[in-house]
Design a protein around this motif. Structure first.
Motif, PDB file in Angstrom:
ATOM      1  N   GLN A 432      39.692  34.776  45.581  1.00 18.30           N
ATOM      2  CA  GLN A 432      40.381  33.554  45.981  1.00 18.30           C
ATOM      3  C   GLN A 432      41.752  33.444  45.314  1.00 18.30           C
ATOM      4  OE1 GLN A 432      37.957  30.147  45.214  1.00 18.30           O
ATOM      5  NE2 GLN A 432      36.338  30.807  46.648  1.00 18.30           N
ATOM      6  N   LEU A 433      42.655  32.887  46.027  1.00 17.44           N
ATOM      7  CA  LEU A 433      43.962  32.589  45.461  1.00 17.44           C
ATOM      8  C   LEU A 433      43.893  31.241  44.763  1.00 17.44           C
ATOM      9  CD1 LEU A 433      46.306  33.624  48.417  1.00 17.44           C
ATOM     10  CD2 LEU A 433      45.839  34.905  46.312  1.00 17.44           C
ATOM     11  N   HIS A 434      44.524  31.211  43.588  1.00 18.55           N
ATOM     12  CA  HIS A 434      44.482  29.974  42.805  1.00 18.55           C
ATOM     13  C   HIS A 434      45.713  29.128  43.097  1.00 18.55           C
ATOM     14  CE1 HIS A 434      40.994  31.492  40.662  1.00 18.55           C
ATOM     15  NE2 HIS A 434      41.661  32.668  40.478  1.00 18.55           N
ATOM     16  N   ARG A 435      45.560  27.840  42.946  1.00 17.63           N
ATOM     17  CA  ARG A 435      46.625  26.912  43.305  1.00 17.63           C
ATOM     18  C   ARG A 435      47.602  26.694  42.183  1.00 17.63           C
ATOM     19  NH1 ARG A 435      44.765  22.570  47.559  1.00 17.63           N
ATOM     20  NH2 ARG A 435      46.986  22.257  47.315  1.00 17.63           N
ATOM     21  N   GLU A 436      47.458  27.493  41.090  1.00 21.12           N
ATOM     22  CA  GLU A 436      48.419  27.366  40.009  1.00 21.12           C
ATOM     23  C   GLU A 436      49.731  28.048  40.354  1.00 21.12           C
ATOM     24  OE1 GLU A 436      45.312  28.245  39.539  1.00 21.12           O
ATOM     25  OE2 GLU A 436      44.536  26.590  38.340  1.00 21.12           O
ATOM     26  N   VAL A 437      49.792  28.599  41.604  1.00 16.24           N
ATOM     27  CA  VAL A 437      51.028  29.251  42.037  1.00 16.24           C
ATOM     28  C   VAL A 437      52.126  28.207  42.135  1.00 16.24           C
ATOM     29  CG1 VAL A 437      52.086  30.651  43.843  1.00 16.24           C
ATOM     30  CG2 VAL A 437      49.653  30.896  43.316  1.00 16.24           C
ATOM     31  N   PRO A 438      53.320  28.544  41.639  1.00 17.32           N
ATOM     32  CA  PRO A 438      54.413  27.549  41.730  1.00 17.32           C
ATOM     33  C   PRO A 438      54.631  27.115  43.175  1.00 17.32           C
ATOM     34  CG  PRO A 438      55.050  29.406  40.349  1.00 17.32           C
ATOM     35  CD  PRO A 438      53.745  29.790  40.968  1.00 17.32           C
TER      36      PRO A 438
END
Length: 447
Positions: A432-438
């Motif tokens: 899963q991709l995390h939403r901490e991405v800028p």
């Protein structure tokens, strides 16, 4: 008529501060009763001043204004109807003609000698007239006249020596008019009269949307009346060549009806004269203008396409290659205003029977055209203001269409983003991709 001394009037000097001065006329002439003069013209007849005067009641007078012992009495030279002729009919046995008008007169003319023979006046204007056929009166002296108050009068034109049959007989100068019968079958103006082919029935039509039938006897006994869907314009009985006696009723609003002649012995007139069991055939005519225009437009397009295909075929037969060019998109034009289709067609002018069971009708034009809308608002836009208003509305419409398109794109992106989020949640945690991405903020500017 009054005659004044101009010098006396020109040199008149008021005796007090009121500025008024009473002057007596030199002479006065009484032309006649019920005379309303509106115009005079002076002529010289044998050196004498003679005046021709126009009477609003339909006459021309010759006036002698010499005021001497030899002065002649006023002479009525000609009399006419003082308005348009509402109805006219010719005698079935002689060369006489009857007319009536709203000036309340019925006049009898000899159209061989071009002279008026007699006149009778009533208290209402005449609106319909029919000379009774020979089968009703062999001497040809009866006339049925309808009036604007719904009254029908039967008058008789007679002469002690008998009405003339051949031209050249002079006894028509003594023709007299006598009132024989009078009755009131309608509430408003009588518009049509018709004697049945055997002379047994008289039908009268009116603007009150009724047709009344009378048994043609010594007293014109009422048979009864029927209601029709519009003001009656004309009545026409079937000719003797038809097996059955039928009455064609033409209404102003495009209705045509056909009814048989009612039998007097079958009608119950104890409580009412209305006939409710008389069989009727209705015909109503609608406008087909829009259908004709659409059909003509389709036929025109078909012929254009056919001519194009034939030209291509001819070019190919002589060895020329012709590439079919796709038609260019024509600029979108403003939609035409909707066709005005009236609920009622033009009024029926006249109608008559042809073969048994068939009749012909004549209508005035295809249909009534819609009247132009008037400009009543004093603050209405002028032409330039209307042009600028339309241009502003066009710009605002384009801007609104751009905004709507952008909204639809944003909605589609939002749905796609939610779909991706859902797919991301369904993956294993390590994938899963995390939403901490800028996050990148996008500023949307609406045009």
């Amino acid at each position: 008529m009054k005659v004044w001394n101009f010098e006396t009037i020109d040199a008149a000097d008021p005796v007090d501060d009121t500025g008024l001065l009473e002057v007596e006329p030199m002479n006065e002439l009484h032309v006649g009763r019920n005379v309303s003069l509106s115009f005079m013209s002076k002529v010289h007849d044998c050196g004498q001043p003679i005046w021709f005067a126009q009477d609003n009641n339909g006459a021309i007078w010759k006036l002698d204004l010499t005021f001497s012992n030899m002065t002649r009495d006023p002479e009525c030279l000609y009399t006419f109807h003082s308005g348009r002729i509402e109805a006219m009919s010719v005698s079935p046995v002689t060369y006489l003609m009857a007319t009536t008008a709203l000036d309340r007169s019925v006049r009898i003319y000899d159209f061989i000698s071009n002279s008026q023979l007699s006149e009778i006046k009533f208290k209402q204007g005449g609106t319909a007239l029919m000379w009774a056929p020979r089968v009703v009166n062999p001497k040809g002296g009866l006339i049925a006249v309808g009036f604007e108050d719904g009254v029908v009068r039967i008058i008789e034109v007679y002469d002690p020596k008998g009405l003339p049959v051949l031209a050249g007989q002079k006894n028509t100068e003594n023709a007299k008019i006598n009132l024989k019968h009078v009755f009131k079958p309608h509430a408003t103006a009588v518009t049509a009269l018709a004697y049945e082919r055997n002379g047994d029935v008289l039908a009268t039509g009116s603007k009150d949307k009724t047709v009344f039938f009378f048994a043609v006897e010594d007293e014109y006994r009422p048979i009864g009346f029927i209601c029709v869907p519009g003001p009656v314009h004309a009545l026409q009985w079937s000719p003797p060549s038809h097996v059955k006696s039928m009455l064609l009723i033409l209404c102003e609003n495009g209705f045509a009806l056909q009814v048989p002649a009612p039998l007097p012995e079958e009608q119950d007139t104890v409580s009412t004269y209305q006939i409710k069991n008389l069989p009727m055939q209705y015909f109503h005519f609608y406008s087909v203008k829009s259908r004709i225009k659409v059909k003509n437009s389709s036929v025109e397009e078909f012929h254009k396409e056919k001519a194009k295909l034939e030209w291509i075929k001819q070019q190919q037969e002589i060895g020329k290659e012709v590439e079919e060019v796709e038609p260019e998109e024509e600029p979108e034009e403003e939609p035409l205003p909707p066709l005005y289709i009236p609920e009622e067609p033009s009024p029926i002018l006249c109608g008559f029977y042809s073969a048994p069971g068939k009749f012909w009708l004549s209508l005035r034009g295809l249909e009534k055209e819609k009247a132009a809308e008037d400009i009543e608002d004093p603050n209405a836009y002028n032409i330039e203001e209307v042009k600028q208003k339309k241009e502003y509305e066009r710009i605002m419409k384009e801007a609104e269409e751009k905004k709507t398109k952008k909204r639809e794109q944003l909605i589609a992106l939002r749905h796609e983003f939610l779909f991706l989020l859902q797919k991301n949640q369904e993956l294993p945690k390590h994938m899963q991709l995390h939403r901490e991405v800028p996050l990148v903020f996008i500023k949307v500017i609406y045009f």
